[in-house]
Design a protein around this motif. Structure first.
Motif, PDB file in Angstrom:
ATOM      1  N   ARG A  78      14.021 -51.622  32.247  1.00  6.85           N
ATOM      2  CA  ARG A  78      15.032 -52.671  32.070  1.00  6.85           C
ATOM      3  C   ARG A  78      14.586 -53.996  32.674  1.00  6.85           C
ATOM      4  O   ARG A  78      15.371 -54.946  32.743  1.00  6.85           O
ATOM      5  CB  ARG A  78      16.354 -52.250  32.737  1.00  6.85           C
ATOM      6  CG  ARG A  78      16.917 -50.955  32.252  1.00  6.85           C
ATOM      7  CD  ARG A  78      17.321 -51.012  30.797  1.00  6.85           C
ATOM      8  NE  ARG A  78      18.640 -51.583  30.592  1.00  6.85           N
ATOM      9  CZ  ARG A  78      19.143 -51.885  29.401  1.00  6.85           C
ATOM     10  NH1 ARG A  78      18.415 -51.685  28.316  1.00  6.85           N
ATOM     11  NH2 ARG A  78      20.354 -52.382  29.294  1.00  6.85           N
ATOM     12  N   VAL A 120      26.485 -52.604  36.851  1.00  5.91           N
ATOM     13  CA  VAL A 120      25.858 -52.600  38.174  1.00  5.91           C
ATOM     14  C   VAL A 120      26.641 -51.681  39.097  1.00  5.91           C
ATOM     15  O   VAL A 120      27.874 -51.771  39.193  1.00  5.91           O
ATOM     16  CB  VAL A 120      25.809 -54.019  38.784  1.00  5.91           C
ATOM     17  CG1 VAL A 120      25.185 -53.992  40.178  1.00  5.91           C
ATOM     18  CG2 VAL A 120      25.036 -54.957  37.874  1.00  5.91           C
ATOM     19  N   TRP A 154      16.419 -51.787  39.972  1.00  3.75           N
ATOM     20  CA  TRP A 154      16.672 -51.579  38.553  1.00  3.75           C
ATOM     21  C   TRP A 154      15.527 -50.766  37.958  1.00  3.75           C
ATOM     22  O   TRP A 154      14.388 -50.827  38.443  1.00  3.75           O
ATOM     23  CB  TRP A 154      16.835 -52.908  37.823  1.00  3.75           C
ATOM     24  CG  TRP A 154      15.614 -53.794  37.886  1.00  3.75           C
ATOM     25  CD1 TRP A 154      14.608 -53.902  36.964  1.00  3.75           C
ATOM     26  CD2 TRP A 154      15.280 -54.705  38.959  1.00  3.75           C
ATOM     27  NE1 TRP A 154      13.676 -54.810  37.378  1.00  3.75           N
ATOM     28  CE2 TRP A 154      14.052 -55.317  38.599  1.00  3.75           C
ATOM     29  CE3 TRP A 154      15.880 -55.054  40.165  1.00  3.75           C
ATOM     30  CZ2 TRP A 154      13.431 -56.263  39.416  1.00  3.75           C
ATOM     31  CZ3 TRP A 154      15.260 -55.990  40.981  1.00  3.75           C
ATOM     32  CH2 TRP A 154      14.047 -56.591  40.610  1.00  3.75           C
ATOM     33  N   LEU A 201      20.210 -58.631  32.882  1.00  6.33           N
ATOM     34  CA  LEU A 201      19.735 -58.235  34.203  1.00  6.33           C
ATOM     35  C   LEU A 201      18.870 -59.340  34.812  1.00  6.33           C
ATOM     36  O   LEU A 201      18.966 -59.612  36.016  1.00  6.33           O
ATOM     37  CB  LEU A 201      18.945 -56.930  34.101  1.00  6.33           C
ATOM     38  CG  LEU A 201      18.319 -56.414  35.391  1.00  6.33           C
ATOM     39  CD1 LEU A 201      19.363 -56.225  36.481  1.00  6.33           C
ATOM     40  CD2 LEU A 201      17.570 -55.108  35.130  1.00  6.33           C
ATOM     41  N   ARG A 206      19.713 -61.052  38.312  1.00  4.42           N
ATOM     42  CA  ARG A 206      18.697 -61.020  39.365  1.00  4.42           C
ATOM     43  C   ARG A 206      18.389 -62.437  39.862  1.00  4.42           C
ATOM     44  O   ARG A 206      18.308 -62.692  41.069  1.00  4.42           O
ATOM     45  CB  ARG A 206      17.443 -60.359  38.801  1.00  4.42           C
ATOM     46  CG  ARG A 206      16.401 -59.990  39.814  1.00  4.42           C
ATOM     47  CD  ARG A 206      15.411 -59.040  39.180  1.00  4.42           C
ATOM     48  NE  ARG A 206      14.609 -59.635  38.125  1.00  4.42           N
ATOM     49  CZ  ARG A 206      14.391 -59.082  36.936  1.00  4.42           C
ATOM     50  NH1 ARG A 206      14.941 -57.929  36.633  1.00  4.42           N
ATOM     51  NH2 ARG A 206      13.629 -59.681  36.048  1.00  4.42           N
ATOM     52  N   ASP A 247      22.634 -50.373  34.750  1.00  6.87           N
ATOM     53  CA  ASP A 247      21.415 -51.167  34.601  1.00  6.87           C
ATOM     54  C   ASP A 247      20.753 -51.475  35.933  1.00  6.87           C
ATOM     55  O   ASP A 247      19.553 -51.761  35.975  1.00  6.87           O
ATOM     56  CB  ASP A 247      21.739 -52.485  33.882  1.00  6.87           C
ATOM     57  CG  ASP A 247      22.326 -52.255  32.504  1.00  6.87           C
ATOM     58  OD1 ASP A 247      21.653 -51.611  31.685  1.00  6.87           O
ATOM     59  OD2 ASP A 247      23.461 -52.705  32.252  1.00  6.87           O
ATOM     60  N   ALA A 248      21.530 -51.463  37.016  1.00  2.00           N
ATOM     61  CA  ALA A 248      20.988 -51.811  38.324  1.00  2.00           C
ATOM     62  C   ALA A 248      21.918 -51.290  39.405  1.00  2.00           C
ATOM     63  O   ALA A 248      23.054 -50.894  39.134  1.00  2.00           O
ATOM     64  CB  ALA A 248      20.831 -53.329  38.450  1.00  2.00           C
ATOM     65  N   LEU A 274      26.215 -55.784  31.095  1.00  2.14           N
ATOM     66  CA  LEU A 274      25.464 -55.439  32.302  1.00  2.14           C
ATOM     67  C   LEU A 274      26.335 -54.569  33.185  1.00  2.14           C
ATOM     68  O   LEU A 274      27.458 -54.933  33.523  1.00  2.14           O
ATOM     69  CB  LEU A 274      25.063 -56.705  33.070  1.00  2.14           C
ATOM     70  CG  LEU A 274      24.251 -56.485  34.348  1.00  2.14           C
ATOM     71  CD1 LEU A 274      22.873 -55.924  34.023  1.00  2.14           C
ATOM     72  CD2 LEU A 274      24.122 -57.787  35.137  1.00  2.14           C
TER      73      LEU A 274
END
Length: 295
Positions: free
Chosen positions: A276, A100, A272, A282, A286, A144-145, A98
Motif C-alpha cells: 500500500r 486507519v 502500513w 495513504l 502520511r 490501510d495503516a 482510507l
C-alpha cells in the motif's frame, strides 16, 4: 490462476455462513430470504466442491464438524472484507477511502482533534478509524495503516515515526493534600497505577529522579483513559504522557508532580503494509501526519 475448486461462489459461502451463525437451515433461509431447500442445496454444493462433509445430519439439524467451524472463521472474515470493500465503492466511487487503526486514547486526545485539517485539505478522501489495543496482521484486518506505540518492528510494513513519549506523574489534588509528598521517593508510599503496555514506566521515572524503584503492585490497566479516570477518582498516582497530563492539568482534575516530564521508551509510529506504499489516500495521510507537531 486460482483453483476454481477452492473458490466457492458467494451464494454458497453466504449460505454456509448463515447456517453456522443461526444454527439451522430454517433460520438461515429466513435471514437470506431463500427457501430451506435452496439453502440445503447450497450447503451440499459446498460439501461436494470441497470433497468432505461439513455437517452431521441429526434429527433435521445440521451440526457443524470441527472442519466446518475452522472454515467458518475464515469465511466470515472474507465476507466481511468483501462487504467493506463494496461499501467503500458505494460511499466513494472515486476510490479515495482510507481505513486507519489507532489507539483509543491517542485518537481521543491527539489525533481526533487534528483530523479536521486533514479532511479540509483532502476533501475527496473517505476516512474511517477503528481502535486496536494489540497488534494484528495486515493480511487479516481490512485496514490501510495503523498508529501504534512501540518500536519500528511491525512485520511486513513501512514505518513513520510520529513522536516519542515523556511521562509525568499525576494525582488528584485531594490524594496529594494530606500525603506529605515533598520528594520523588515519597510517591512510593502511594498507590502507583500501572499500564500493561508500559511495565517499566515507573522504574524509569524514579530512576530519572534518583529515587529507588518502587514496588509494582498498583492497579493495572490496559489503556491510559482508564488509568486517568482512576487517578481522577483518587485511587492512585498515574503516570501519563505529556499530551494527556497537559489536558488533565488544564482542566484541574489532576496535578502534575515533580516536573519536568521524564523521557520514556518507545515511540508512536504509523505503519502500513508494503503493497500500500503508493496508495494515494495513504500517501496524503502520511504526508499530513509528518507535518503535525509532537505534543
Amino acid at each position: 490462476m486460482r483453483n476454481r475448486r477452492f473458490l466457492p461462489s458467494i451464494s454458497v459461502l453466504a449460505a454456509f455462513d448463515a447456517v453456522i451463525a443461526t444454527g439451522s437451515v430454517t433460520a438461515a433461509a429466513r435471514e437470506l430470504d431463500l427457501t430451506q431447500s435452496t439453502v440445503s442445496r447450497l450447503i451440499r454444493t459446498l460439501e461436494e466442491q470441497l470433497g468432505r462433509d461439513l455437517f452431521v445430519r441429526h434429527k433435521k439439524r445440521l451440526v457443524p464438524t470441527p472442519a466446518a467451524l475452522d472454515l467458518a472463521g475464515d469465511v466470515g472474515r472474507a465476507l466481511d472484507l468483501i462487504q467493506r470493500a463494496s461499501m467503500k465503492v458505494v460511499a466513494n466511487p472515486e476510490g479515495g477511502s482510507l481505513s486507519v487503526a489507532t489507539l483509543p486514547t491517542l485518537n481521543a486526545q491527539w489525533l481526533g482533534p487534528r483530523l479536521k485539517s486533514f479532511l479540509d485539505t483532502n476533501p475527496g478522501i473517505n476516512l474511517s478509524l477503528t481502535t486496536r489495543l494489540r497488534r494484528f496482521s495486515f493480511e487479516t484486518e481490512p485496514v490501510d495503516a495503523v498508529i501504534y506505540f512501540g518500536d519500528d518492528d511491525w512485520p511486513g510494513a513501512h514505518h513513520l515515526r510520529l513522536f516519542g513519549e515523556h511521562y509525568t506523574a499525576c494525582a488528584a489534588p485531594n490524594l496529594i493534600a494530606g500525603a506529605d509528598v515533598t520528594a520523588p521517593a515519597d510517591l512510593a508510599r502511594l498507590p502507583l497505577l500501572q499500564l500493561e503496555t508500559r511495565p517499566l514506566a515507573w522504574a524509569d521515572w524514579f530512576a530519572a529522579h534518583d529515587a529507588p524503584p518502587p514496588r509494582a503492585d498498583g492497579m493495572l490497566f490496559d489503556h491510559f483513559s482508564m488509568m486517568t479516570q482512576a487517578a481522577i477518582a483518587g485511587l492512585g498516582v498515574a503516570i501519563l504522557p505529556a499530551y494527556l497530563a497537559a489536558t488533565e492539568r488544564s482542566e484541574g482534575r489532576l496535578e502534575p508532580l515533580f516536573t519536568p516530564a521524564v523521557p520514556g521508551r518507545g515511540s508512536y509510529w504509523l505503519a502500513w503494509p508494503e503493497p500500500r506504499d503508493a496508495y494515494p489516500p495513504l500517501v496524503a495521510f502520511r504526508d499530513w501526519l509528518s507535518g503535525q507537531p509532537a505534543p
